[in-house]
Scaffold this active site. Structure first.
Site, PDB file in Angstrom:
ATOM      1  N   GLU A 104       0.874  -1.176   0.000  1.00 52.92           N
ATOM      2  CA  GLU A 104       0.000   0.000   0.000  1.00 52.92           C
ATOM      3  C   GLU A 104       0.906   1.219   0.000  1.00 52.92           C
ATOM      4  O   GLU A 104       1.375   1.670   1.047  1.00 52.92           O
ATOM      5  CB  GLU A 104      -0.937  -0.045   1.210  1.00 52.92           C
ATOM      6  CG  GLU A 104      -1.857  -1.271   1.164  1.00 52.92           C
ATOM      7  CD  GLU A 104      -2.646  -1.507   2.450  1.00 52.92           C
ATOM      8  OE1 GLU A 104      -2.644  -0.609   3.318  1.00 52.92           O
ATOM      9  OE2 GLU A 104      -3.244  -2.592   2.590  1.00 52.92           O
ATOM     10  N   GLU A 304      -7.387   5.353   4.804  1.00 50.95           N
ATOM     11  CA  GLU A 304      -7.240   4.615   3.550  1.00 50.95           C
ATOM     12  C   GLU A 304      -7.270   5.645   2.424  1.00 50.95           C
ATOM     13  O   GLU A 304      -8.251   6.366   2.264  1.00 50.95           O
ATOM     14  CB  GLU A 304      -8.370   3.602   3.390  1.00 50.95           C
ATOM     15  CG  GLU A 304      -8.515   2.622   4.551  1.00 50.95           C
ATOM     16  CD  GLU A 304      -7.521   1.470   4.478  1.00 50.95           C
ATOM     17  OE1 GLU A 304      -6.917   1.274   3.390  1.00 50.95           O
ATOM     18  OE2 GLU A 304      -7.358   0.764   5.484  1.00 50.95           O
ATOM     19  N   GLU A 554     -26.586  -3.115  65.883  1.00 50.64           N
ATOM     20  CA  GLU A 554     -25.567  -4.007  65.317  1.00 50.64           C
ATOM     21  C   GLU A 554     -24.567  -3.125  64.585  1.00 50.64           C
ATOM     22  O   GLU A 554     -24.750  -2.781  63.413  1.00 50.64           O
ATOM     23  CB  GLU A 554     -26.222  -5.044  64.407  1.00 50.64           C
ATOM     24  CG  GLU A 554     -27.205  -5.933  65.179  1.00 50.64           C
ATOM     25  CD  GLU A 554     -28.048  -6.842  64.283  1.00 50.64           C
ATOM     26  OE1 GLU A 554     -27.716  -6.955  63.083  1.00 50.64           O
ATOM     27  OE2 GLU A 554     -29.029  -7.423  64.778  1.00 50.64           O
ATOM     28  N   GLU A 749     -23.179 -11.796  59.024  1.00 49.86           N
ATOM     29  CA  GLU A 749     -23.151 -11.571  60.470  1.00 49.86           C
ATOM     30  C   GLU A 749     -21.686 -11.507  60.888  1.00 49.86           C
ATOM     31  O   GLU A 749     -20.915 -12.450  60.655  1.00 49.86           O
ATOM     32  CB  GLU A 749     -23.859 -12.715  61.193  1.00 49.86           C
ATOM     33  CG  GLU A 749     -25.303 -12.936  60.755  1.00 49.86           C
ATOM     34  CD  GLU A 749     -26.272 -11.940  61.360  1.00 49.86           C
ATOM     35  OE1 GLU A 749     -25.887 -11.252  62.339  1.00 49.86           O
ATOM     36  OE2 GLU A 749     -27.417 -11.831  60.866  1.00 49.86           O
TER      37      GLU A 749
END
Length: 1360
Positions: A104, A304, A554, A749
């Site tokens: 090319e 191209e 918690e 837990e």
């Protein structure tokens, strides 16, 4: 002054042997005067020519070789810049590479010509001189000199002999690839290895790779994950920028810009605007352009240049002429966007390897050796951050990038406190070292290039669809251990809030703090998001979350999550594992879901319940909707807020942290029978896998005997358990996650004591630190990918991913990306979406990483290329596809969010009187006359003018092809928030027109009508801070205007109010696409009807539009349950809230044929003015989303076969919904995403039906409907009907003639009978009298009976 004489170097060329050339000698036979545009230069000639140029122009050129080919030929690079032997950090580096495929050849020659052009024009041509002075230009004419030498002139198709290198390797398939391994050795492709070293060392900003074989500019990505041969659009994060750059080259090339190369081997090939996405054209794995982008700081495009790969030399001159301007214009693009330096605050030295982050674009680059950076960007406003390990991140908001020269933005960064904590002095070298340890070479089986002092050794910027995150790296001897948290104590609400805000401010580039709602007592439910782009969902990046402290007493989870936030923030950029997790995952952390409960809990509580529930005394983990049990307890604010949050983010994996035991608990949490037994969910295997991943990193948990002192009999194998098998939990959060979202959640837990003493907190961190990190890694298991439209390449939201054999589906996010956790093995995956054909793919899931599987779906009824059959293509502006991409960008991902961020406005918000409102509207007209027009619609009862402002690029001209959207407010005078929002919205649009590209484009393509105040009389009566008062709600006559809109006069008990008549006139104007009405007193969006009807004809579309608004509002998903007198939220049919007749939106739908939604902006009807800024911030994105939505649905033109538009044609959708064509035959209708049938009906024309597919993220489907004249009468062909009518008329005429003749004849006979009767009357009078006792009929019958059947009666009548 003597004239300047220019002699081309091509005429003065003398051969000079390069000291590094592999040839024995250089051809010196080229003589002055040779026509150099008519021949190709072989390697020897090229070498001599380049050396000659350097010798002639040493002050602006330098020739070097970056390596050698297989056969020993030099890979020559010509450097062109002022002072070429020094490095100036103020000049961006640019490169052109040609002749990568040896056959090319045009690229090789035009680059030689370009070198000559730059050198010989320097000092003579101002443009060339400026470019050379300000740019460091590198030009490589031939990357494959061996292949060129084997190629043959005139071979247009090319051959492998010349295309490949001397070892038969395609150089453009040999670079490390993001989607597959490339195995190429240095011996086989020394050219590739040399180029990789060069790219990493030079840190180019912009580049182009020149090829041949067609004429087009191709941009990244060049391949896709599924390596579909063609048609798969593989979008990079800089897709819009790449398209912009590609168009610059294409539009300056006379052939390329046409989009039709007309190559003999493929004459039908076409490229819109002369550009294409590489993978969409055809898949190229291992390409150089993608490597530049992902690894080299450089944006590269492949050009191209010619249909013929090696055309005759006679064509060289014309090829140069066609490419010269494109080559120059493309080089100039290296100077757009942003540029600047990052320096160290203490000594002012430049910092290398600092990440430059653009919010919303997941592709980062790094600074050079002197702290310099160049970030190419298209015009717009951006938020830019500089992130350096060991330094405080600096972010600059709303940086304006304009067209033309780059905006300069410099950063000065200061050492972060964490650097001092670690005891490591922060210097330039230390920062560089830290960065290098945090980064790795590109993931590829191609061996890494040998490092050079100036080479980068870094991984590509994180992107969800590029490569899978690697397993956690093992720290080597050179990696410092991560910094551990120092803050081990219990944090009450105020302390926790301060902690979160401090880390958000200190680490703004990776940490973002927000609230998803409030508790019963008004405490914020804070969420910290940690990621490299924390404010946005990045395509392909999974969303992960941790939730703690659901039970207020918690507390271990709450403290661990604060520790985790500190750990991630302090170690980002220094610790490889943390850096990788943060870069590849969006991590959401909610430390406390129950802040109220925490405040009453007590330290030292082992098994108690004080503080477990929320302030209303409800257990939040029993408050979610359940599949087996009807949860009757009222939904709590915390639950509502979390549900809304989970529905708004596409979470993949989650953990809910609790206390009281030590185990990982996975779904289901309950069963149908309500007893403790194994309740297996469809994804039991993957839940086992992720649960074990956490438990096995916690030695005590993994033992399975967690709380032997408290529960001696309790045992959990491997430290995990099925929830229901442990005990039943109806209404739990983890099961709701799994059943109602894409998210897989487990409950962990963390310890036997619920509220341990503060001194024990470090122990919990030590036990769980590795577990928490390992669990986050699990989000990167299974399969992920994108579901997209095979034709457009755009992602499809809400597509379904089904795994055969597993009865649990997931859906795609807004940009079409999805994640599906799976255990290792082979599975059959099926993707489906409304309006698309389903697709099945088999995938093999590896053990330690995620498998990428993309789906390209074809629309229902589409051809093999995914296109729907259609009639003649519409006549469109060339920028239509670009506009479609623009709408797609705003509809997907963070496009709209980025627009909101980039258009921040400062204003002092207040309520305006009716007079001030009028002055504001006039002010907009006077200040922005080119885009505004103001008109009076009418007057109120008290003669106040009702005004509407129109915003458009041509406000005084009819543009029926554009959608028209109506924004109205103030129908209730006691709800003025909508009025103020619309005035601000109008100001915002006008102020940003011409400044913000997105706003400018929206205004240019939309007609926006803003009616801020319908009820000015009521507004004058309303009182601020009155949230529930009805004062001012009605007009001056006490009439609620939203009960006064009736389409039929007979429905009005009295005449419509003047305000109503004014608005009705506006609504009845044709061509309006969408209407949005703003009101107050709730937080929700409603859709028609207000009147009580059983079914709503187009409910799907109306509800969808309301959902669009709600989805783009931060709090409207579920509304605000605290609104007085109403608990509804989110989206409702209006009648479900308050049913009544005569509403404005019902009238708009029924008589204006325009869908209208009503948005209630907040609980308070007339809130304090201080709240207006917050309300504007909440509604800004949603209002903009309506502008975008107005461009969706279906639109088109109805015309006859001659092309004449048909005005007033009726468009019937799905057999019900109707709109009418306006001037020019245009129509536009909004429709819910999916497949729809439309029918065009016009008098005198045949009906025509078409099927259209509407997407939630695409601009309107365009249809051109050409109607034939209706040749059918009474359902029969026109010709038959005409012939039958003619025959019938002929028969009728003949019949009439016959009847006339007969009647005429009879009439003559009758006349004769009467004559005879009168003649003999006297003679027979006596005889008649004598016989009168007999039959008169008989008498007449004997003498005077006529041959006609009716004459007997006629004569009798006459006689009498």
């Amino acid at each position: 002054m003597e004239p300047h004489i220019h002699v081309s170097l091509f005429c003065l060329f003398i051969g000079v042997v390069s000291p590094r050339t592999a040839e024995a000698s250089v051809d010196t036979r080229i003589k002055p005067g040779v026509n150099n545009y008519s021949k190709y230069y072989n390697y020897s000639e090229l070498t001599g020519l380049l050396q000659t140029m350097v010798n002639t122009y040493p002050h602006i050129s330098n020739l070097s070789s970056v390596g050698r080919s297989v056969q020993g030929r030099e890979l020559w690079v010509m450097r062109i810049t002022k002072d070429p032997n020094t490095d100036d950090p103020g000049k961006p580096r640019f490169k052109y590479v040609g002749n990568m495929h040896g056959d090319e050849t045009i690229s090789r020659q035009v680059l030689v010509y370009l070198v000559d052009y730059l050198l010989t024009k320097y000092g003579e041509d101002q443009r060339v001189t400026e470019l050379v002075n300000t740019t460091d230009i590198y030009i490589m004419p031939s990357m494959n000199p061996d292949g060129f030498e084997k190629s043959v002139e005139g071979e247009c198709a090319g051959t492998d002999e010349g295309r490949l290198n001397a070892r038969k390797i395609d150089l453009n398939r040999s670079f490390p690839d993001q989607f597959e391994e490339t195995v190429v050795t240095k011996e086989d492709a020394p050219e590739v290895w040399s180029i990789i070293q060069w790219i990493l060392a030079k840190r180019f900003v912009l580049s182009a790779n020149l090829h041949g074989g067609t004429v087009v500019a191709s941009y990244p990505f060049d391949d896709s994950a599924n390596h579909q041969i063609e048609g798969s659009y593989s979008r990079s994060d800089d897709d819009l920028l790449f398209r912009y750059l590609a168009r610059v080259y294409a539009k300056n090339h006379p052939v390329m810009r046409t989009g039709h190369p007309n190559c003999p081997d493929n004459p039908d090939e076409s490229f819109e605007e002369g550009i294409t996405n590489g993978a969409r054209w055809y898949d190229v794995p291992g390409g150089m352009q993608d490597f530049n982008y992902l690894h080299g700081n450089c944006l590269e495009i492949t050009m191209e240049l010619s249909c013929c790969k090696y055309p005759p030399a006679s064509e060289l001159r014309s090829e140069w002429d066609m490419n010269r301007e494109s080559l120059m214009a493309y080089m100039e693009m290296v100077h757009i966007g942003l540029r600047g330096y990052v320096t160290e605050a203490n000594n002012g030295s430049g910092l290398p390897d600092v990440r430059i982050v653009v919010a919303g674009i997941n592709h980062n680059l790094t600074t050079g050796q002197h702290g310099e950076y160049y970030r190419l960007l298209i015009p717009g406003q951006y938020n830019i951050s500089a992130i350096a390990p060991g330094y405080t991140t600096q972010t600059v908001h709303n940086v304006l990038v304009t067209k033309g020269k780059a905006t300069e933005l410099n950063f000065t960064v200061t050492p972060a406190p964490s650097a001092l904590v670690s005891g490591v002095p922060v210097t330039t070298s230390a920062a560089t070292s830290a960065q290098s340890t945090a980064q790795s070479t590109a993931q590829s089986s191609t061996p890494a290039p040998e490092p050079t002092p100036s080479a980068e050794n870094k991984a590509p910027a994180s992107s969800g669809n590029r490569s899978d995150p690697p397993p956690p790296p093992t720290a080597g001897p050179e990696v410092s251990p991560p910094l551990m948290p120092q803050d081990f104590r219990h944090h009450n609400y105020a302390d926790m809030e301060l902690f979160l805000r401090r880390h958000s401010v200190e680490f703004p580039a990776i940490a973002h703090l927000s609230s998803v709602g409030r508790s019963v007592q008004g405490h914020e439910l804070y969420v910290m998001v940690i990621s490299d782009n924390p404010t946005v969902h990045e395509h392909g990046e999974p969303e992960f979350k941790y939730v703690g402290n659901m039970h207020g007493n918690e507390v271990v989870g709450r403290e661990l999550l604060l520790n985790l936030i500190e750990y991630l923030c302090r170690n980002y950029g220094n610790d490889p594992e943390v850096t990788q997790l943060v870069n590849s995952t969006r991590i959401h952390i909610m430390p406390s879901m129950n802040p109220d409960g925490y405040e009453v809990a007590r330290e030292g509580d082992k098994q108690g319940y004080l503080g477990r529930n929320n302030s209303n005394n409800f257990d939040l983990n029993r408050n979610f909707p359940d599949q087996f049990v009807n949860i009757t307890e009222p939904r709590q604010p915390e639950t509502e807020a979390v549900m809304s949050w989970l529905e708004s983010v596409p979470f993949v994996l989650s953990a809910n942290l609790h206390g009281g035991s030590l185990v990982v608990n996975y779904p289901y949490d309950d069963d149908r029978e309500g007893v403790s037994q194994y309740s297996k969910c469809p994804d039991d295997e993957i839940f086992h896998q992720v649960s074990r991943a956490y438990a096995q990193e916690n030695a005590l948990m993994h033992k399975g005997h967690p709380c032997e002192m408290l529960y001696p009999e309790e045992y959990f194998g491997e430290g995990i358990t099925n929830g229901a098998n442990w005990y039943n939990v109806p209404g739990g959060m983890q099961d709701w996650n799994y059943l109602n979202t894409n998210c897989f959640e487990v409950t962990i837990e963390l310890g036997c004591v619920k509220f341990p003493w503060e001194k024990d907190l470090p122990k919990y961190w030590d036990q769980n630190q590795r577990s928490m990190l390992q669990f986050i890694h699990q989000v990167h298991r299974g399969v992920k990918g994108t579901v997209s439209d095979i034709h457009t390449g755009s992602g499809i939201p809400d597509a379904t991913i089904r795994v055969e054999g597993i009865d649990h589906n997931v859906t795609t996010a807004q940009t079409g990306d999805y994640w599906r956790l799976l255990v290792p093995g082979t599975f059959s995956l099926i993707a489906s979406a409304r309006g698309y054909e389903p697709m099945k793919i088999y995938a093999t899931i590896p053990k330690d990483r995620v498998e990428v599987v993309d789906f390209k779906l074809s629309r229902v009824g589409a051809g093999p290329e995914g296109r729907l059959p259609a009639g003649p293509p519409p006549t469109q502006d060339p920028s239509v596809e670009e506009f479609q991409n623009f709408i797609r960008y705003l509809s997907q991902g963070e496009g709209l969010e980025e627009l909101v961020r980039s258009t921040a406005t400062e204003n002092s918000y207040r309520y305006r009187s009716e007079r001030e409102i009028a002055e504001s509207l006039r002010g907009l007209l006077l200040n922005f006359p080119k885009i505004t027009s103001l008109r009076s619609l009418g007057q109120s009862v008290d003669f106040r003018t009702i005004r509407a402002l129109e915003i458009s690029n041509q406000p005084d001209e009819a543009e029926p092809s554009e959608p028209k959207i109506r924004f109205v407010a103030g129908i209730h005078g006691n709800a003025p928030v909508g009025t103020e929002l619309l005035l601000e919205f109008a100001t915002f649009l006008c102020m940003n027109y011409g400044k913000n590209p997105a706003i400018t484009r929206l205004i240019n393509s939309t007609r926006i009508v803003i009616l801020p105040l319908i009820n000015p009389d009521g507004r004058q009566l309303a009182v601020e801070k009155q949230c529930t008062s009805t004062r001012g709600m009605a007009n001056a006559r006490g009439k609620d205007l939203d009960t006064d809109f009736f389409g039929n006069a007979s429905q009005h008990v009295v005449e419509a109010q003047p305000e109503t008549r004014a608005v009705m006139k506006l609504i009845l104007e044709r061509g309006q696409t969408l209407s949005v009405s703003l009101d107050g007193g709730a937080l929700l969006a409603t859709y028609p009807y207000d009147k009580p009807v059983q079914t709503v004809e187009k409910e799907g579309t109306l509800k969808y539009l309301a959902n669009v608004y709600a989805r783009n509002h931060p709090r409207m998903h579920l509304g605000d349950p605290r609104c007085p007198s109403t608990g509804q939220g989110g989206v409702l049919r209006a009648a479900e809230r308050q049913s009544h007749m005569g509403s404005m939106k019902d009238f708009s739908v029924d008589f204006g044929h325009c869908p209208e939604i009503t948005v209630y902006t907040g609980c308070c009807m007339f809130p304090p003015a201080e709240q207006l800024s917050t309300l504007w911030a909440e509604n800004k994105k949603a209002l903009l989303s309506m502008l975008v939505e107005a461009h969706k649905g279906v639109r088109g033109v109805v015309r006859d076969r001659s092309g004449k538009p048909i005005v007033g044609a009726m468009i019937v959708m799905n057999g019900g919904v109707r709109v009418y064509t306006a001037a020019g035959g245009f129509f536009h209708a909004l429709l819910v995403p999916g497949s729809h049938d439309i029918e065009a009906i016009a008098d005198g024309y045949q009906h025509q039906r078409q099927k259209v597919v509407v997407s939630s993220h695409e601009a309107a489907s365009v249809v051109i409907i050409s109607l034939n004249m209706d040749n059918r009468i009474f359902g029969l062909p026109r010709e038959f009907v005409v012939a039958a009518a003619a025959a019938s008329m002929t028969a009728l005429v003949l019949t009439a003639c016959i009847i006339w003749c007969v009647c005429s004849a009879k009439s003559n006979q009758q006349k004769d009978g009467f004559h005879r009767l009168r003649q003999h009357r006297d003679d027979y009078e006596d005889e008649i009298r004598l016989t009168s006792m007999g039959s008169k009929k008989a008498l007449l019958g004997h003498e005077f009976q006529d041959e006609s059947e009716s004459d007997e009666e006629t004569l009798y009548a006459n006689k009498l």
